[in-house]
Write a protein that holds these residues in place. Structure first.
Motif, PDB file in Angstrom:
ATOM      1  N   ALA A   1      52.912 -65.417  50.502  1.00  0.00           N
ATOM      2  CA  ALA A   1      51.958 -65.046  49.347  1.00  0.00           C
ATOM      3  C   ALA A   1      52.930 -64.505  48.139  1.00  0.00           C
ATOM      4  CB  ALA A   1      51.072 -63.822  49.730  1.00  0.00           C
ATOM      5  N   GLU A   2      53.923 -63.797  48.704  1.00  0.00           N
ATOM      6  CA  GLU A   2      55.031 -63.488  47.415  1.00  0.00           C
ATOM      7  C   GLU A   2      55.728 -64.753  46.783  1.00  0.00           C
ATOM      8  OE1 GLU A   2      57.759 -60.524  49.211  1.00  0.00           O
ATOM      9  OE2 GLU A   2      56.067 -59.147  49.118  1.00  0.00           O
ATOM     10  N   ALA A   3      55.842 -65.598  47.465  1.00  0.00           N
ATOM     11  CA  ALA A   3      56.611 -66.637  47.128  1.00  0.00           C
ATOM     12  C   ALA A   3      55.398 -67.683  46.115  1.00  0.00           C
ATOM     13  CB  ALA A   3      57.259 -67.683  48.293  1.00  0.00           C
ATOM     14  N   ALA A   4      54.286 -67.930  46.832  1.00  0.00           N
ATOM     15  CA  ALA A   4      53.456 -68.747  46.215  1.00  0.00           C
ATOM     16  C   ALA A   4      52.374 -67.927  44.963  1.00  0.00           C
ATOM     17  CB  ALA A   4      52.206 -69.007  47.210  1.00  0.00           C
ATOM     18  N   GLY A   5      52.378 -66.623  45.069  1.00  0.00           N
ATOM     19  CA  GLY A   5      51.765 -65.820  44.075  1.00  0.00           C
ATOM     20  C   GLY A   5      52.301 -65.876  42.912  1.00  0.00           C
ATOM     21  N   GLY A   6      53.792 -65.929  42.942  1.00  0.00           N
ATOM     22  CA  GLY A   6      54.672 -65.809  41.542  1.00  0.00           C
ATOM     23  C   GLY A   6      54.870 -66.999  40.791  1.00  0.00           C
ATOM     24  N   GLY A   7      54.303 -68.037  41.475  1.00  0.00           N
ATOM     25  CA  GLY A   7      54.531 -69.376  40.943  1.00  0.00           C
ATOM     26  C   GLY A   7      53.741 -69.576  39.558  1.00  0.00           C
ATOM     27  N   SER A   8      53.921 -70.547  38.965  1.00  0.00           N
ATOM     28  CA  SER A   8      53.419 -70.810  37.496  1.00  0.00           C
ATOM     29  C   SER A   8      52.011 -71.658  37.868  1.00  0.00           C
ATOM     30  CB  SER A   8      54.195 -71.423  36.526  1.00  0.00           C
ATOM     31  OG  SER A   8      54.813 -72.835  37.278  1.00  0.00           O
ATOM     32  N   ASP A   9      51.634 -72.246  38.972  1.00  0.00           N
ATOM     33  CA  ASP A   9      50.521 -73.138  39.179  1.00  0.00           C
ATOM     34  C   ASP A   9      49.271 -72.241  39.277  1.00  0.00           C
ATOM     35  OD1 ASP A   9      48.749 -74.985  39.551  1.00  0.00           O
ATOM     36  OD2 ASP A   9      49.682 -76.020  41.299  1.00  0.00           O
ATOM     37  N   VAL A  10      48.569 -71.817  38.381  1.00  0.00           N
ATOM     38  CA  VAL A  10      47.247 -70.995  38.476  1.00  0.00           C
ATOM     39  C   VAL A  10      46.135 -71.679  39.410  1.00  0.00           C
ATOM     40  CG1 VAL A  10      45.468 -69.874  37.046  1.00  0.00           C
ATOM     41  CG2 VAL A  10      48.071 -70.240  36.154  1.00  0.00           C
ATOM     42  N   THR A  11      46.044 -72.900  39.466  1.00  0.00           N
ATOM     43  CA  THR A  11      45.094 -73.709  40.165  1.00  0.00           C
ATOM     44  C   THR A  11      45.509 -73.423  41.634  1.00  0.00           C
ATOM     45  OG1 THR A  11      44.752 -75.193  38.318  1.00  0.00           O
ATOM     46  CG2 THR A  11      43.841 -75.797  40.593  1.00  0.00           C
ATOM     47  N   MET A  12      46.668 -73.547  41.873  1.00  0.00           N
ATOM     48  CA  MET A  12      46.875 -73.558  43.506  1.00  0.00           C
ATOM     49  C   MET A  12      46.777 -72.014  43.916  1.00  0.00           C
ATOM     50  SD  MET A  12      50.445 -74.643  45.486  1.00  0.00           S
ATOM     51  CE  MET A  12      51.338 -73.388  44.495  1.00  0.00           C
ATOM     52  N   HIS A  13      47.376 -71.057  42.779  1.00  0.00           N
ATOM     53  CA  HIS A  13      46.960 -69.681  43.264  1.00  0.00           C
ATOM     54  C   HIS A  13      45.615 -69.261  43.467  1.00  0.00           C
ATOM     55  CE1 HIS A  13      47.154 -65.310  43.214  1.00  0.00           C
ATOM     56  NE2 HIS A  13      46.131 -65.481  42.032  1.00  0.00           N
ATOM     57  N   HIS A  14      44.921 -69.732  42.561  1.00  0.00           N
ATOM     58  CA  HIS A  14      43.320 -69.637  42.943  1.00  0.00           C
ATOM     59  C   HIS A  14      42.542 -70.096  44.027  1.00  0.00           C
ATOM     60  CE1 HIS A  14      42.799 -67.027  39.249  1.00  0.00           C
ATOM     61  NE2 HIS A  14      43.096 -68.034  38.626  1.00  0.00           N
ATOM     62  N   GLN A  15      43.364 -71.491  44.314  1.00  0.00           N
ATOM     63  CA  GLN A  15      42.737 -72.020  45.689  1.00  0.00           C
ATOM     64  C   GLN A  15      43.121 -71.036  46.737  1.00  0.00           C
ATOM     65  OE1 GLN A  15      44.236 -75.845  45.279  1.00  0.00           O
ATOM     66  NE2 GLN A  15      42.498 -76.705  44.074  1.00  0.00           N
ATOM     67  N   ALA A  16      44.460 -70.783  46.806  1.00  0.00           N
ATOM     68  CA  ALA A  16      44.848 -69.883  48.030  1.00  0.00           C
ATOM     69  C   ALA A  16      44.239 -68.577  48.079  1.00  0.00           C
ATOM     70  CB  ALA A  16      46.661 -69.692  47.746  1.00  0.00           C
ATOM     71  N   LEU A  17      44.136 -67.866  46.961  1.00  0.00           N
ATOM     72  CA  LEU A  17      43.455 -66.791  46.754  1.00  0.00           C
ATOM     73  C   LEU A  17      41.977 -66.857  47.427  1.00  0.00           C
ATOM     74  CD1 LEU A  17      43.765 -63.774  46.194  1.00  0.00           C
ATOM     75  CD2 LEU A  17      42.800 -64.289  43.731  1.00  0.00           C
ATOM     76  N   ALA A  18      41.281 -67.994  47.388  1.00  0.00           N
ATOM     77  CA  ALA A  18      39.907 -68.141  47.557  1.00  0.00           C
ATOM     78  C   ALA A  18      40.107 -68.416  49.292  1.00  0.00           C
ATOM     79  CB  ALA A  18      39.287 -69.372  46.712  1.00  0.00           C
ATOM     80  N   ASP A  19      40.835 -68.936  49.605  1.00  0.00           N
ATOM     81  CA  ASP A  19      40.883 -69.183  51.042  1.00  0.00           C
ATOM     82  C   ASP A  19      41.231 -67.945  51.753  1.00  0.00           C
ATOM     83  OD1 ASP A  19      40.850 -71.970  50.572  1.00  0.00           O
ATOM     84  OD2 ASP A  19      42.719 -72.592  50.731  1.00  0.00           O
ATOM     85  N   VAL A  20      42.082 -67.261  51.256  1.00  0.00           N
ATOM     86  CA  VAL A  20      42.403 -65.727  52.085  1.00  0.00           C
ATOM     87  C   VAL A  20      40.922 -64.875  51.781  1.00  0.00           C
ATOM     88  CG1 VAL A  20      43.491 -63.659  51.724  1.00  0.00           C
ATOM     89  CG2 VAL A  20      44.641 -66.085  51.608  1.00  0.00           C
ATOM     90  N   ARG A  21      40.532 -65.048  50.692  1.00  0.00           N
ATOM     91  CA  ARG A  21      39.083 -64.135  50.660  1.00  0.00           C
ATOM     92  C   ARG A  21      38.128 -64.610  51.521  1.00  0.00           C
ATOM     93  NH1 ARG A  21      39.074 -63.345  44.185  1.00  0.00           N
ATOM     94  NH2 ARG A  21      40.574 -61.343  43.990  1.00  0.00           N
ATOM     95  N   ARG A  22      37.792 -66.130  51.774  1.00  0.00           N
ATOM     96  CA  ARG A  22      37.120 -66.576  52.494  1.00  0.00           C
ATOM     97  C   ARG A  22      37.322 -65.969  54.031  1.00  0.00           C
ATOM     98  NH1 ARG A  22      36.713 -70.998  49.216  1.00  0.00           N
ATOM     99  NH2 ARG A  22      38.541 -71.990  50.022  1.00  0.00           N
ATOM    100  N   LEU A  23      38.458 -66.124  54.475  1.00  0.00           N
ATOM    101  CA  LEU A  23      39.072 -65.620  55.769  1.00  0.00           C
ATOM    102  C   LEU A  23      38.442 -64.270  56.011  1.00  0.00           C
ATOM    103  CD1 LEU A  23      40.000 -65.983  58.346  1.00  0.00           C
ATOM    104  CD2 LEU A  23      42.533 -65.806  57.457  1.00  0.00           C
ATOM    105  N   ARG A  24      39.098 -63.246  55.034  1.00  0.00           N
ATOM    106  CA  ARG A  24      38.789 -62.065  55.102  1.00  0.00           C
ATOM    107  C   ARG A  24      37.237 -61.777  55.322  1.00  0.00           C
ATOM    108  NH1 ARG A  24      37.255 -58.292  51.560  1.00  0.00           N
ATOM    109  NH2 ARG A  24      37.490 -59.718  49.629  1.00  0.00           N
ATOM    110  N   VAL A  25      36.231 -62.292  54.179  1.00  0.00           N
ATOM    111  CA  VAL A  25      34.925 -62.174  54.378  1.00  0.00           C
ATOM    112  C   VAL A  25      34.178 -62.480  55.763  1.00  0.00           C
ATOM    113  CG1 VAL A  25      32.502 -63.072  53.553  1.00  0.00           C
ATOM    114  CG2 VAL A  25      34.400 -62.434  51.892  1.00  0.00           C
ATOM    115  N   ARG A  26      35.033 -63.610  56.322  1.00  0.00           N
ATOM    116  CA  ARG A  26      34.251 -63.942  57.673  1.00  0.00           C
ATOM    117  C   ARG A  26      34.850 -62.903  58.614  1.00  0.00           C
ATOM    118  NH1 ARG A  26      36.450 -69.797  57.026  1.00  0.00           N
ATOM    119  NH2 ARG A  26      35.032 -70.829  55.671  1.00  0.00           N
ATOM    120  N   LEU A  27      35.993 -62.456  58.588  1.00  0.00           N
ATOM    121  CA  LEU A  27      36.592 -61.294  59.592  1.00  0.00           C
ATOM    122  C   LEU A  27      35.788 -60.119  59.333  1.00  0.00           C
ATOM    123  CD1 LEU A  27      40.377 -61.886  59.220  1.00  0.00           C
ATOM    124  CD2 LEU A  27      39.010 -62.157  61.199  1.00  0.00           C
ATOM    125  N   GLU A  28      35.473 -59.699  58.135  1.00  0.00           N
ATOM    126  CA  GLU A  28      34.649 -58.582  57.905  1.00  0.00           C
ATOM    127  C   GLU A  28      33.268 -58.704  58.454  1.00  0.00           C
ATOM    128  OE1 GLU A  28      34.917 -57.586  53.624  1.00  0.00           O
ATOM    129  OE2 GLU A  28      37.021 -56.656  54.050  1.00  0.00           O
TER     130      GLU A  28
END
Length: 159
Positions: free
Chosen positions: A110-137
């Motif tokens: 996350a630290e490596a990917a989050g600091g990148g300049s590709d905003v679209t990739m960041h938002h997709q990765a963030l959405a994936d992490v949020r989906r997993l968190r919501v399922r876990l919760e």
């Protein structure tokens, strides 16, 4: 002479305007660099915060799962298919344990990917992490409710 003075003054004013415009342009470029740096830091922070929430949900779910296993081992008559339920819970616990073991690796990614300049990739990765968190919760809520019911049944059977 006055005309020469006026022309000299106007050229001097124009030169100052060019210098001020260049200085303003330089400040804008510096401000844009700072904004991009802050945006990358904010994206990285968002991703790390989401991963920490996910890891907390994994921990809660692992705790509830372990409590359910212990309760079923202590009171095997709570469910008609206790052995199958214990196998399911142990499998879930193994998966959760593996997720828990990957926490540091997830943070590094996350630290490596989050600091990148590709905003679209960041938002997709963030959405994936949020989906997993919501399922876990959601699983935490479901398992907590089921554990509460089983605990209540165990208290009634024990009295």
């Amino acid at each position: 002479m006055i005309q020469f003075f006026q022309q000299y003054t106007s050229e001097l004013i124009a030169a100052f305007a060019v210098i001020l415009a260049a200085a303003a342009n330089w400040r804008v470029v510096q401000a844009e660099k700072m904004v991009r740096t802050l945006q990358r830091a904010e994206r990285r922070t968002d991703m790390l915060a989401e991963i920490e929430q996910q890891n907390a949900a994994v921990g809660k779910l692992a705790l509830i799962t372990a409590q359910k296993i212990m309760l079923l081992q202590r009171f095997p008559k709570l469910l008609p298919f206790t052995d199958d339920e214990i196998k399911r819970l142990r499998t879930n616990l193994d998966v959760l344990s593996e997720l828990k073991n990957q926490e540091d690796e997830q943070r590094k990614i996350a630290e490596a990917a989050g600091g990148g300049s590709d905003v679209t990739m960041h938002h997709q990765a963030l959405a994936d992490v949020r989906r997993l968190r919501v399922r876990l919760e959601a699983d935490v809520e479901k398992e907590t409710t089921h554990y509460g019911q089983m605990l209540e049944d165990a208290r009634h059977d024990n009295t």
